[in-house]
Design a protein around this motif. Structure first.
Motif, PDB file in Angstrom:
ATOM      1  N   GLN A 153      11.157  -0.059 -25.028  1.00 46.31           N
ATOM      2  CA  GLN A 153       9.793   0.467 -25.141  1.00 46.31           C
ATOM      3  C   GLN A 153       9.002   0.223 -23.858  1.00 46.31           C
ATOM      4  O   GLN A 153       8.232   1.083 -23.415  1.00 46.31           O
ATOM      5  N   GLN A 154       9.206  -0.947 -23.238  1.00 49.39           N
ATOM      6  CA  GLN A 154       8.535  -1.223 -21.951  1.00 49.39           C
ATOM      7  C   GLN A 154       8.991  -0.226 -20.879  1.00 49.39           C
ATOM      8  O   GLN A 154       8.186   0.229 -20.070  1.00 49.39           O
ATOM      9  N   GLN A 155      10.281   0.105 -20.902  1.00 51.05           N
ATOM     10  CA  GLN A 155      10.792   1.096 -19.951  1.00 51.05           C
ATOM     11  C   GLN A 155      10.104   2.442 -20.178  1.00 51.05           C
ATOM     12  O   GLN A 155       9.744   3.142 -19.224  1.00 51.05           O
ATOM     13  N   ARG A 156       9.878   2.800 -21.432  1.00 48.13           N
ATOM     14  CA  ARG A 156       9.209   4.067 -21.743  1.00 48.13           C
ATOM     15  C   ARG A 156       7.761   4.065 -21.255  1.00 48.13           C
ATOM     16  O   ARG A 156       7.264   5.086 -20.805  1.00 48.13           O
ATOM     17  N   VAL A 157       7.096   2.909 -21.337  1.00 45.38           N
ATOM     18  CA  VAL A 157       5.729   2.803 -20.806  1.00 45.38           C
ATOM     19  C   VAL A 157       5.747   3.039 -19.289  1.00 45.38           C
ATOM     20  O   VAL A 157       4.918   3.773 -18.742  1.00 45.38           O
ATOM     21  N   ALA A 158       6.725   2.411 -18.614  1.00 41.20           N
ATOM     22  CA  ALA A 158       6.833   2.558 -17.150  1.00 41.20           C
ATOM     23  C   ALA A 158       7.074   4.021 -16.764  1.00 41.20           C
ATOM     24  O   ALA A 158       6.514   4.513 -15.778  1.00 41.20           O
ATOM     25  N   ILE A 159       7.884   4.724 -17.556  1.00 42.67           N
ATOM     26  CA  ILE A 159       8.153   6.141 -17.286  1.00 42.67           C
ATOM     27  C   ILE A 159       6.893   6.974 -17.531  1.00 42.67           C
ATOM     28  O   ILE A 159       6.525   7.823 -16.707  1.00 42.67           O
ATOM     29  N   ALA A 160       6.212   6.713 -18.657  1.00 41.24           N
ATOM     30  CA  ALA A 160       4.982   7.449 -18.959  1.00 41.24           C
ATOM     31  C   ALA A 160       3.941   7.228 -17.864  1.00 41.24           C
ATOM     32  O   ALA A 160       3.256   8.172 -17.441  1.00 41.24           O
ATOM     33  N   ARG A 161       3.842   6.001 -17.377  1.00 37.80           N
ATOM     34  CA  ARG A 161       2.876   5.686 -16.299  1.00 37.80           C
ATOM     35  C   ARG A 161       3.193   6.495 -15.040  1.00 37.80           C
ATOM     36  O   ARG A 161       2.303   7.026 -14.385  1.00 37.80           O
ATOM     37  N   ALA A 162       4.483   6.601 -14.724  1.00 36.48           N
ATOM     38  CA  ALA A 162       4.880   7.337 -13.510  1.00 36.48           C
ATOM     39  C   ALA A 162       4.621   8.830 -13.642  1.00 36.48           C
ATOM     40  O   ALA A 162       4.273   9.495 -12.661  1.00 36.48           O
ATOM     41  N   LEU A 163       4.793   9.367 -14.853  1.00 35.98           N
ATOM     42  CA  LEU A 163       4.685  10.815 -15.022  1.00 35.98           C
ATOM     43  C   LEU A 163       3.267  11.285 -15.360  1.00 35.98           C
ATOM     44  O   LEU A 163       2.928  12.440 -15.134  1.00 35.98           O
ATOM     45  N   ALA A 164       2.435  10.387 -15.895  1.00 32.73           N
ATOM     46  CA  ALA A 164       1.112  10.793 -16.369  1.00 32.73           C
ATOM     47  C   ALA A 164       0.188  11.236 -15.240  1.00 32.73           C
ATOM     48  O   ALA A 164      -0.690  12.084 -15.434  1.00 32.73           O
ATOM     49  N   GLY A 165       0.370  10.658 -14.044  1.00 30.87           N
ATOM     50  CA  GLY A 165      -0.529  10.987 -12.935  1.00 30.87           C
ATOM     51  C   GLY A 165      -0.185  12.265 -12.204  1.00 30.87           C
ATOM     52  O   GLY A 165      -0.949  12.727 -11.363  1.00 30.87           O
ATOM     53  N   ARG A 166       0.984  12.866 -12.515  1.00 32.37           N
ATOM     54  CA  ARG A 166       1.440  14.091 -11.853  1.00 32.37           C
ATOM     55  C   ARG A 166       1.297  13.996 -10.324  1.00 32.37           C
ATOM     56  O   ARG A 166       0.740  14.876  -9.678  1.00 32.37           O
ATOM     57  N   THR A 167       1.799  12.900  -9.781  1.00 34.05           N
ATOM     58  CA  THR A 167       1.754  12.689  -8.330  1.00 34.05           C
ATOM     59  C   THR A 167       2.712  13.643  -7.623  1.00 34.05           C
ATOM     60  O   THR A 167       3.578  14.243  -8.255  1.00 34.05           O
ATOM     61  N   ALA A 168       2.573  13.758  -6.316  1.00 35.23           N
ATOM     62  CA  ALA A 168       3.440  14.648  -5.544  1.00 35.23           C
ATOM     63  C   ALA A 168       4.899  14.211  -5.625  1.00 35.23           C
ATOM     64  O   ALA A 168       5.807  15.039  -5.683  1.00 35.23           O
ATOM     65  N   VAL A 169       5.120  12.880  -5.638  1.00 32.66           N
ATOM     66  CA  VAL A 169       6.487  12.341  -5.602  1.00 32.66           C
ATOM     67  C   VAL A 169       6.658  11.259  -6.664  1.00 32.66           C
ATOM     68  O   VAL A 169       5.769  10.431  -6.872  1.00 32.66           O
ATOM     69  N   VAL A 170       7.818  11.264  -7.332  1.00 29.16           N
ATOM     70  CA  VAL A 170       8.211  10.153  -8.219  1.00 29.16           C
ATOM     71  C   VAL A 170       9.539   9.607  -7.714  1.00 29.16           C
ATOM     72  O   VAL A 170      10.491  10.353  -7.515  1.00 29.16           O
ATOM     73  N   PHE A 171       9.588   8.288  -7.481  1.00 30.06           N
ATOM     74  CA  PHE A 171      10.841   7.598  -7.173  1.00 30.06           C
ATOM     75  C   PHE A 171      11.252   6.829  -8.423  1.00 30.06           C
ATOM     76  O   PHE A 171      10.452   6.073  -8.983  1.00 30.06           O
ATOM     77  N   ALA A 172      12.493   7.028  -8.871  1.00 36.28           N
ATOM     78  CA  ALA A 172      12.944   6.398 -10.109  1.00 36.28           C
ATOM     79  C   ALA A 172      14.293   5.730  -9.892  1.00 36.28           C
ATOM     80  O   ALA A 172      15.228   6.355  -9.405  1.00 36.28           O
ATOM     81  N   ASP A 173      14.384   4.446 -10.261  1.00 38.37           N
ATOM     82  CA  ASP A 173      15.628   3.682 -10.114  1.00 38.37           C
ATOM     83  C   ASP A 173      16.178   3.400 -11.506  1.00 38.37           C
ATOM     84  O   ASP A 173      15.618   2.584 -12.247  1.00 38.37           O
ATOM     85  N   GLU A 174      17.243   4.103 -11.898  1.00 38.04           N
ATOM     86  CA  GLU A 174      17.838   3.979 -13.234  1.00 38.04           C
ATOM     87  C   GLU A 174      16.773   4.111 -14.331  1.00 38.04           C
ATOM     88  O   GLU A 174      16.641   3.232 -15.195  1.00 38.04           O
ATOM     89  N   PRO A 175      15.996   5.194 -14.343  1.00 39.04           N
ATOM     90  CA  PRO A 175      14.857   5.278 -15.257  1.00 39.04           C
ATOM     91  C   PRO A 175      15.234   5.299 -16.734  1.00 39.04           C
ATOM     92  O   PRO A 175      14.443   4.902 -17.581  1.00 39.04           O
ATOM     93  N   THR A 176      16.454   5.749 -17.050  1.00 45.51           N
ATOM     94  CA  THR A 176      16.834   5.860 -18.463  1.00 45.51           C
ATOM     95  C   THR A 176      17.792   4.753 -18.896  1.00 45.51           C
ATOM     96  O   THR A 176      18.332   4.790 -19.989  1.00 45.51           O
TER      97      THR A 176
END
Length: 255
Positions: A153-176
């Motif tokens: 669930q904490q991982q899902r929060v981290a993913i939601a935080r990264a995607l919610a801002g719709r930034t130009a770039v997302v860097f993800a290290d083993e996101p799933t």
């Protein structure tokens, strides 16, 4: 914060070398990597253990300084930038999903997800935030703090935080990595939607199925990009990875 950027290639690496240590104990993590991550693309980075995947991600994001070569992030050459300048650049244009979730323990799910937008001086898009939280399966947990959540669930929060801002770039290290299959597929489909809207995603993964959601897969061996696949299926990714792993083991055995 906006996913669209006028920069054609929001992430560029030109002949990037990264060496840790010196003398006999020096380890070359990146050995002259050049890569061009264009706007609106989803790239997976794969390779055997110790091939330099995370180092590539950290250098591309300005979290680690290359020993030589050039990194350009959203049109800005990172060379010579101090920590404050790098932080402001990342805050405005970049989001991260790392294996250590880096959540704020005193904040609940919703507050953690909207924090990057608030730090960048932007008003969060509440409807979009609610949608992202729902898509990662946390609608019933918005008022919970990280300590009240499981690792997944904490991982899902981290993913939601990264995607919610719709930034130009997302860097993800083993996101799933910590997610069940159903949630992982939902997250990857959400990432694909954001890419279609102009976002650029660079993702390190060891999972061929996860990599198959990307437009392109780059394969690293001993700090070098040795091959790449476009729009690959999971089977092709797995076969390439197995082949490169065997070759890397053989090469190291001959040294």
């Amino acid at each position: 914060m906006s996913a669209t950027t006028s920069v054609e290639s929001p992430v560029r690496l030109d002949s990037v070398h990264k060496t840790y240590g010196s003398g006999d104990s020096a380890v070359e993590a990146l050995a002259g990597v050049s890569a061009d991550f264009r706007a609106g693309t989803f790239t997976a980075v794969m390779g055997p253990s110790g091939s330099g995947k995370s180092t590539l991600l950290h250098c591309a994001a300005g979290l680690d300084k290359p020993t030589s070569g050039r990194v350009t992030l959203v049109g800005t050459d990172l060379k010579g930038k101090n920590e404050t300048e790098l932080t402001l650049l990342r805050r405005a244009h970049v989001a991260f999903v790392f294996q250590s979730f880096n959540l704020m323990p005193a904040l609940n799910v919703e507050q953690n997800v909207t924090l990057p937008s608030l730090l960048a001086g932007q008003e969060p898009d509440r409807a979009w935030v609610d949608q992202v939280i729902a898509r990662v399966g946390l609608s019933q947990r918005v008022k919970h703090r990280p300590g009240e959540l499981s690792g997944g669930q904490q991982q899902r929060v981290a993913i939601a935080r990264a995607l919610a801002g719709r930034t130009a770039v997302v860097f993800a290290d083993e996101p799933t990595g910590a997610l069940d299959t159903t949630t992982a597929v939902e997250v990857l489909n959400l990432m694909r939607e954001l890419v279609r809207a102009g976002q650029t995603i660079v993702m390190v993964t060891h999972d061929p199925v996860v990599a198959s959601f990307a437009d392109e897969v780059l394969f690293l061996v001993d700090g070098r990009i040795v091959t790449q696949l476009t729009a690959p299926g999971a089977e092709a990714v797995a076969a390439t990875l197995a082949q490169l792993g065997a070759r890397a083991k053989q090469t190291r055995g001959q040294r």
